[in-house]
Design a protein around this motif. Structure first.
Motif, PDB file in Angstrom:
ATOM      1  N   GLY A 114      39.679  31.064  46.196  1.00 59.15           N
ATOM      2  CA  GLY A 114      41.039  30.857  45.716  1.00 59.15           C
ATOM      3  C   GLY A 114      41.768  32.161  45.461  1.00 59.15           C
ATOM      4  O   GLY A 114      42.947  32.302  45.808  1.00 59.15           O
ATOM      5  N   LEU A 115      41.083  33.146  44.876  1.00 56.57           N
ATOM      6  CA  LEU A 115      41.717  34.426  44.572  1.00 56.57           C
ATOM      7  C   LEU A 115      42.164  35.162  45.828  1.00 56.57           C
ATOM      8  O   LEU A 115      43.164  35.899  45.812  1.00 56.57           O
ATOM      9  CB  LEU A 115      40.749  35.310  43.767  1.00 56.57           C
ATOM     10  CG  LEU A 115      40.513  34.916  42.310  1.00 56.57           C
ATOM     11  CD1 LEU A 115      39.330  35.669  41.734  1.00 56.57           C
ATOM     12  CD2 LEU A 115      41.763  35.188  41.477  1.00 56.57           C
ATOM     13  N   ALA A 150      40.075  37.917  34.642  1.00 56.46           N
ATOM     14  CA  ALA A 150      40.560  37.027  35.701  1.00 56.46           C
ATOM     15  C   ALA A 150      39.489  36.020  36.115  1.00 56.46           C
ATOM     16  O   ALA A 150      39.758  34.815  36.233  1.00 56.46           O
ATOM     17  CB  ALA A 150      41.014  37.850  36.906  1.00 56.46           C
ATOM     18  N   VAL A 151      38.269  36.503  36.324  1.00 55.85           N
ATOM     19  CA  VAL A 151      37.184  35.583  36.684  1.00 55.85           C
ATOM     20  C   VAL A 151      36.883  34.646  35.521  1.00 55.85           C
ATOM     21  O   VAL A 151      36.597  33.458  35.716  1.00 55.85           O
ATOM     22  CB  VAL A 151      35.926  36.377  37.097  1.00 55.85           C
ATOM     23  CG1 VAL A 151      34.746  35.435  37.327  1.00 55.85           C
ATOM     24  CG2 VAL A 151      36.208  37.187  38.358  1.00 55.85           C
ATOM     25  N   GLY A 152      36.966  35.168  34.296  1.00 54.51           N
ATOM     26  CA  GLY A 152      36.748  34.323  33.128  1.00 54.51           C
ATOM     27  C   GLY A 152      37.746  33.184  33.045  1.00 54.51           C
ATOM     28  O   GLY A 152      37.408  32.074  32.621  1.00 54.51           O
ATOM     29  N   ILE A 153      38.989  33.434  33.459  1.00 53.27           N
ATOM     30  CA  ILE A 153      40.006  32.380  33.438  1.00 53.27           C
ATOM     31  C   ILE A 153      39.636  31.266  34.420  1.00 53.27           C
ATOM     32  O   ILE A 153      39.807  30.078  34.127  1.00 53.27           O
ATOM     33  CB  ILE A 153      41.385  32.976  33.772  1.00 53.27           C
ATOM     34  CG1 ILE A 153      41.857  33.859  32.608  1.00 53.27           C
ATOM     35  CG2 ILE A 153      42.410  31.875  34.039  1.00 53.27           C
ATOM     36  CD1 ILE A 153      43.066  34.700  32.947  1.00 53.27           C
ATOM     37  N   ALA A 184      43.345  27.416  40.062  1.00 53.01           N
ATOM     38  CA  ALA A 184      43.570  28.561  39.175  1.00 53.01           C
ATOM     39  C   ALA A 184      43.392  29.871  39.931  1.00 53.01           C
ATOM     40  O   ALA A 184      44.163  30.824  39.738  1.00 53.01           O
ATOM     41  CB  ALA A 184      42.609  28.497  37.987  1.00 53.01           C
ATOM     42  N   GLY A 185      42.394  29.934  40.815  1.00 49.61           N
ATOM     43  CA  GLY A 185      42.176  31.141  41.604  1.00 49.61           C
ATOM     44  C   GLY A 185      43.342  31.446  42.528  1.00 49.61           C
ATOM     45  O   GLY A 185      43.751  32.605  42.673  1.00 49.61           O
ATOM     46  N   LEU A 196      40.239  41.536  42.905  1.00 55.87           N
ATOM     47  CA  LEU A 196      39.729  40.937  44.138  1.00 55.87           C
ATOM     48  C   LEU A 196      38.388  41.548  44.535  1.00 55.87           C
ATOM     49  O   LEU A 196      37.488  40.848  45.003  1.00 55.87           O
ATOM     50  CB  LEU A 196      40.747  41.125  45.263  1.00 55.87           C
ATOM     51  CG  LEU A 196      42.116  40.464  45.058  1.00 55.87           C
ATOM     52  CD1 LEU A 196      42.994  40.669  46.287  1.00 55.87           C
ATOM     53  CD2 LEU A 196      41.952  38.978  44.758  1.00 55.87           C
ATOM     54  N   GLY A 197      38.251  42.855  44.350  1.00 59.68           N
ATOM     55  CA  GLY A 197      36.977  43.498  44.679  1.00 59.68           C
ATOM     56  C   GLY A 197      35.844  43.017  43.792  1.00 59.68           C
ATOM     57  O   GLY A 197      34.719  42.789  44.263  1.00 59.68           O
ATOM     58  N   PHE A 198      36.126  42.860  42.510  1.00 55.91           N
ATOM     59  CA  PHE A 198      35.111  42.366  41.573  1.00 55.91           C
ATOM     60  C   PHE A 198      34.709  40.938  41.918  1.00 55.91           C
ATOM     61  O   PHE A 198      33.519  40.598  41.928  1.00 55.91           O
ATOM     62  CB  PHE A 198      35.667  42.440  40.154  1.00 55.91           C
ATOM     63  CG  PHE A 198      34.722  41.961  39.090  1.00 55.91           C
ATOM     64  CD1 PHE A 198      33.639  42.724  38.712  1.00 55.91           C
ATOM     65  CD2 PHE A 198      34.915  40.728  38.471  1.00 55.91           C
ATOM     66  CE1 PHE A 198      32.756  42.279  37.724  1.00 55.91           C
ATOM     67  CE2 PHE A 198      34.053  40.269  37.494  1.00 55.91           C
ATOM     68  CZ  PHE A 198      32.959  41.057  37.117  1.00 55.91           C
ATOM     69  N   ALA A 199      35.706  40.090  42.230  1.00 52.04           N
ATOM     70  CA  ALA A 199      35.408  38.705  42.595  1.00 52.04           C
ATOM     71  C   ALA A 199      34.604  38.633  43.885  1.00 52.04           C
ATOM     72  O   ALA A 199      33.694  37.807  44.020  1.00 52.04           O
ATOM     73  CB  ALA A 199      36.712  37.914  42.747  1.00 52.04           C
ATOM     74  N   ASP A 200      34.916  39.507  44.838  1.00 53.15           N
ATOM     75  CA  ASP A 200      34.164  39.537  46.093  1.00 53.15           C
ATOM     76  C   ASP A 200      32.710  39.903  45.848  1.00 53.15           C
ATOM     77  O   ASP A 200      31.796  39.291  46.413  1.00 53.15           O
ATOM     78  CB  ASP A 200      34.824  40.535  47.044  1.00 53.15           C
ATOM     79  CG  ASP A 200      34.137  40.567  48.406  1.00 53.15           C
ATOM     80  OD1 ASP A 200      34.079  39.514  49.067  1.00 53.15           O
ATOM     81  OD2 ASP A 200      33.658  41.641  48.808  1.00 53.15           O
TER      82      ASP A 200
END
Length: 499
Positions: free
Chosen positions: A75-76, A223-226, A248-249, A264-268
């Motif tokens: 989603g992000l 952001a990931v926590g949300i 939400a993402g 985005l890098g952290f989520a990846d």
């Protein structure tokens, strides 16, 4: 001392590093990385190193946690501009298409494999969900029209919600209520799940824009926590947490947030970790000695899914959206299965449904066989159908610090009140060759400056400088900050006049 923990950490770290290295190898060989991870799990399991693992409940729990992260990353990174035109088609594939697929596969395995109706429909339900990780990892490497890619990605992010509900219902002694009640329940889960995702995304965007967190590294975590909060809130309301995560993402990923690339890098990175852990865990859970007997049922169920159920579900749902036959054929072949069906197969297994162990083995074998076949043929099949888009760029990997690989530095210069940088033209900075002002932020608006752009108080400058001239560029900027336009007549530091 905790020797058990030490050994577990040693083995876990070794598997993680091997899995990370295997990504490059799998890319070169054209083998999907998920198969490599599954093989790693099998290799360290009871058929390899002899580690016995049969905790289905733990696998189910950790599998759901991994799916939350994977769907959140999807989603992000989804672009609303490409997602919006296909939202109707993706929604239809995720609901009506799922029902068609369940019925067709259920009828096929009931007639061909002699399964009772409840177990046959369970086969259909477990196999009806496309896998977000497989779709995201495979399609973004191909040069395809954005409409096709967005449709498949949105479908994979949205169809987990109704499928999980149907698998749970079938695992608890089938449908205990009238069909209209079950349909209303599905609609409730989807509607409320989407609403929770919207609320979490909007509130999270508002909070992150106004938060003044002390460290840039806290923004990706928040952001990931949300997105995880969206799942939990949806689950507490007995709604679809997976749909809430995806919605939400999407909202967070398309908002103008501080440190967006870092988010985005952290989520990846988290998504990669989740995929590795999930596939290795599923490979560890399977018993290789039982897989031989599952090959024939897996091929039968897979052929029914790929040649009958998927094309029919695409044809039924695509009819109102005027999708061409070639696009329908590609959508049918690109409905990839991955970890999601295997995770869903743990639900009836944990509920001790008769035949659930055989179902898990069949799904595992089916995913391995058809993932290998479908991902390897997607590119040639798209070219044969003529649905490729050579002008489209393949997936662009954006890192949070790409300048390190380029041996360059990013300098940020502020023009505070009273600074002699104010009034200086960009070309009067006289930066050394290899350094350049790439962006100026003025009154909240960024633009690429021209040589005659005059700096103003309050401006923020982004300057890219190669490693070799970084120090010289910094000294030059300090000289101009001391002397302004007259800096060219003074020394390197702007302290002494030169002849």
């Amino acid at each position: 001392m905790t020797p058990g923990l030490d050994i577990a950490l040693l083995l876990g770290a070794a598997v993680l590093l091997v899995a990370v290295g295997a990504v490059r190898l799998s890319t070169r060989l054209g083998v999907p990385s998920l198969l490599v991870y599954l093989a790693l799990g099998v290799a360290i399991g009871e058929g390899g190193l002899g580690i016995r693992f049969d905790d289905v409940e733990l696998t189910r729990t950790l599998g759901f946690c991994a799916l939350i992260v994977i769907i959140a990353e999807g989603g992000l990174t989804a672009r609303w501009s490409t997602l919006r035109p296909v939202l109707g088609l993706a929604s239809a594939l995720s609901t009506v298409g799922v029902i068609v697929s369940i019925v067709v596969v259920g009828v096929a395995v009931h007639l061909l494999l002699g399964l009772d109706w409840r177990l046959a429909l369970l086969y259909g339900a477990v196999l009806s969900s496309t896998d977000a990780a497989a779709v995201f990892a495979t399609l973004r490497r191909l040069r395809l029209p954005p409409r096709l890619v967005a449709t498949l990605e949105a479908e994979s992010g949205m169809n987990d919600a109704p499928v999980v509900l149907l698998v749970v219902l079938l695992s608890h002694q089938g449908f205990a209520h009238p069909w209209w009640y079950e349909l209303a329940l599905v609609c409730y889960e989807l509607g409320v799940g989407a609403a929770v995702g919207v609320a979490a995304g909007v509130a999270g965007t508002w909070a992150l824009r106004r938060a003044a967190l002390p460290s840039a590294g806290l923004y990706p975590i928040a952001a990931v926590g949300i997105t995880v909060l969206a799942y939990a809130a949806g689950a507490v309301l007995h709604a679809s947490g997976f749909l809430a995560v995806y919605v939400a993402g999407v909202l967070l990923g398309n908002a103008r947030l501080s440190h967006r690339q870092a988010i985005l890098g952290f989520a990846d990175g988290l998504a990669w970790l989740a995929q590795i852990g999930l596939f290795v865990l599923l490979g560890l859970l399977v018993s290789p000695g039982r897989l031989d007997a599952a090959v024939l049922p897996a091929v039968v169920a897979g052929l029914a899914l790929v040649l009958l159920a998927r094309p029919l579900s695409v044809a039924v749902t695509a009819l109102p959206f005027r999708v061409g036959l070639r696009e329908q054929a590609f959508l049918s072949w690109a409905g990839l299965r991955g970890a999601v069906p295997i995770v869903l197969a743990t639900i009836p297994l944990s509920e001790r449904v008769p035949g659930a162990e055989r179902l898990f083995d069949v799904v595992f074998v089916l995913v391995v066989i058809f993932t290998l076949v479908q991902t390897g043929t997607l590119g040639p099949f798209a070219r044969r159908l003529g649905v490729t888009a050579p002008a489209e760029a393949a997936e662009i990997h954006v890192e949070t610090a790409p300048l390190e690989r380029m041996r360059a530095d990013l300098l940020q210069v502020e023009v505070p009140p009273g600074s002699r940088l104010a009034g200086v033209h960009v070309d009067e900075l006289r930066l050394p060759l290899g350094a350049s002002v790439t962006l100026v932020l003025r009154d909240g608006v960024g633009f690429v400056p021209a040589p005659d752009t005059r700096l103003k108080t309050g401006d923020s400058l982004l300057i890219v400088a190669t490693a070799g001239v970084r120090d010289a560029a910094e000294r030059r900027l300090r000289a101009v900050s001391r002397r302004g336009r007259l800096a060219r007549w003074f020394g390197e530091y702007g302290d002494e006049a030169v002849d």
